[in-house]
Each structure stands twice: as C-alpha cells, then as structure tokens.
Scaffold this motif. Structure first.
Motif, short mmCIF file in Angstrom:
data_model
loop_
_atom_site.label_atom_id
_atom_site.label_comp_id
_atom_site.label_asym_id
_atom_site.label_seq_id
_atom_site.Cartn_x
_atom_site.Cartn_y
_atom_site.Cartn_z
N GLN A 1 1.29 -8.87 6.91
CA GLN A 1 1.50 -7.49 7.55
C GLN A 1 2.86 -7.29 7.66
O GLN A 1 3.82 -8.10 7.70
N LYS A 2 3.32 -6.16 7.98
CA LYS A 2 4.52 -5.49 8.36
C LYS A 2 5.23 -6.43 9.26
O LYS A 2 6.37 -6.99 9.51
N SER B 1 4.42 -3.69 -3.97
CA SER B 1 3.31 -3.63 -3.26
C SER B 1 2.27 -2.96 -3.90
O SER B 1 2.56 -1.69 -4.14
N ASN C 1 -1.56 -1.33 0.51
CA ASN C 1 -0.97 -1.09 1.69
C ASN C 1 -1.95 -0.74 2.58
O ASN C 1 -2.52 0.75 2.34
N HIS D 1 0.07 -5.40 3.58
CA HIS D 1 0.83 -5.16 2.22
C HIS D 1 0.39 -6.21 1.29
O HIS D 1 0.19 -7.64 1.82
#
Length: 201
Positions: free
Chosen positions: A164-165, A185, A188, A193
């Motif tokens: 995850q971001k 990536s 998403n 990602h």
C-alpha cells in the motif's frame, strides 16, 4: 497477542474459508495467528490477478511465494499458471496448514520453514518470485525479501510485491529499482500497488 510472523503455544482456533476465482472454488483452512484468517485480503487478491495477467513464462517450473501464510497466493497462482509453488514461512502453525491447503486444493507444492530455505540453494534460478510481505515485521525484513528475490531469480526472472502507498510504497519502489535496476507498478487498486522488478543480469 501473537502475530503471523511469530510462533506461540496458544490454543488453535481453526476455521475454513472459500475463494472463488473464475469458475473454480478454492478452500483453505485458517487458524488464529495467521494473516487474514477470515478471508483472503484485498492486497493478496490484487497481487494474484496482477501476476496471472502480467507474467508470461514457462509452465511446469517452480516459483517462490515468500511469507506464504496459509498458502492462498502460492496455491491459486500455482494452479492458474500450472507451476509448482515453493511456499516459505516462519510461522510453524502456518506451515502445517499451508501443507494441508495444498493437498485440499490438489496442488503439488514444497512448503519450507524460512531457515531451511535460507540454508540451501536448491531453489535458485527461478523465473518467478512473489510476496505479500509481513510489513509489521519491519522494513529490514521486507528489504531482505527484495534482496533475496534478486539473488534467487534467474536472468529475466520477475519479482512481484504488493504494497500500500501508506506502507511506504515509494520507498520500496526505490529499493526494488536499486536491487533490479528497474521497477514498474503493474497494478494499482484502492491504493494497493503491485511492484515488479525484472532481473536483467
């Protein structure tokens, strides 16, 4: 409270879950202390779909599923790609049910404790390495998985990791680029990602 990346002696609390992909239903035993015991987590679902769609390698080969838990990634991806998963875990209870889940779903698999895997070089020069890593174990553990992938993969082999971001995706993206010389990536969804690195040397 124990975590899925540790071992303890508390009483078992087994359960069963199902996962539908396409026209196939997979069945899994779960237990207390394993990651995402109530259902396959969203990040793993994103990783499963991304790997199956993106990876175009040879069938009948082996691939590594690092931090396998009770085995959903290795089992589902192995079945879809007609490959043998080598599922690696530190949690002894997860290792036991991972083996059972492979049998339940008719998947030929190798399930190894991490220290056994680390001590041998049998599973090197693989074409595919996947992980939904144990972020709660700390960044050094996750970085060591990226480094292990770079060591174990063959030339042209692909590494896939879901992150995850908010778990530090930009930082891990840089780490994959540093180890592989490339990163992208490939999926998403809702902040999850799937990062991919290809070994070019």
């Amino acid at each position: 409270m124990s975590h899925y990346f540790t071992n303890d002696n508390t009483e078992h609390d087994f359960g069963q879950i199902e996962f539908q992909r396409g026209n196939k239903t997979y069945r899994f035993i779960t237990d207390r202390g394993v990651f995402s015991r109530e259902r396959i987590d969203f990040g793993s679902k994103v990783l499963i779909d991304a790997v199956i769609e993106d990876w175009h390698g040879s069938e009948n080969s082996v691939f590594i599923d690092m931090g396998a838990g009770y085995g959903p990634l290795g089992i589902i991806i192995g079945d879809a790609l007609n490959m043998k998963p080598v599922m690696v875990e530190v949690n002894e209870d997860a290792i036991d049910i991972c083996r059972k889940n492979a049998d339940i779903n008719g998947i030929r698999a190798e399930v190894l404790k991490r220290d056994v895997y680390d001590a041998e070089s049998t599973y090197s020069d693989v074409d595919l390495y996947i992980t939904n890593p144990p972020f709660r174990a700390g960044k050094p553990v996750v970085l060591s998985i990226i480094e292990d992938a770079a060591d174990r993969l063959s030339a042209g082999g692909a590494f896939y990791m879901v992150v995850q971001k908010k778990q530090g995706m930009p930082s891990y993206k840089k780490a994959i680029d540093a180890s592989f010389g490339n990163v992208e990536s490939v999926a998403n969804e809702k902040g999850y990602h799937v990062l991919k690195g290809v070994k070019n040397y």
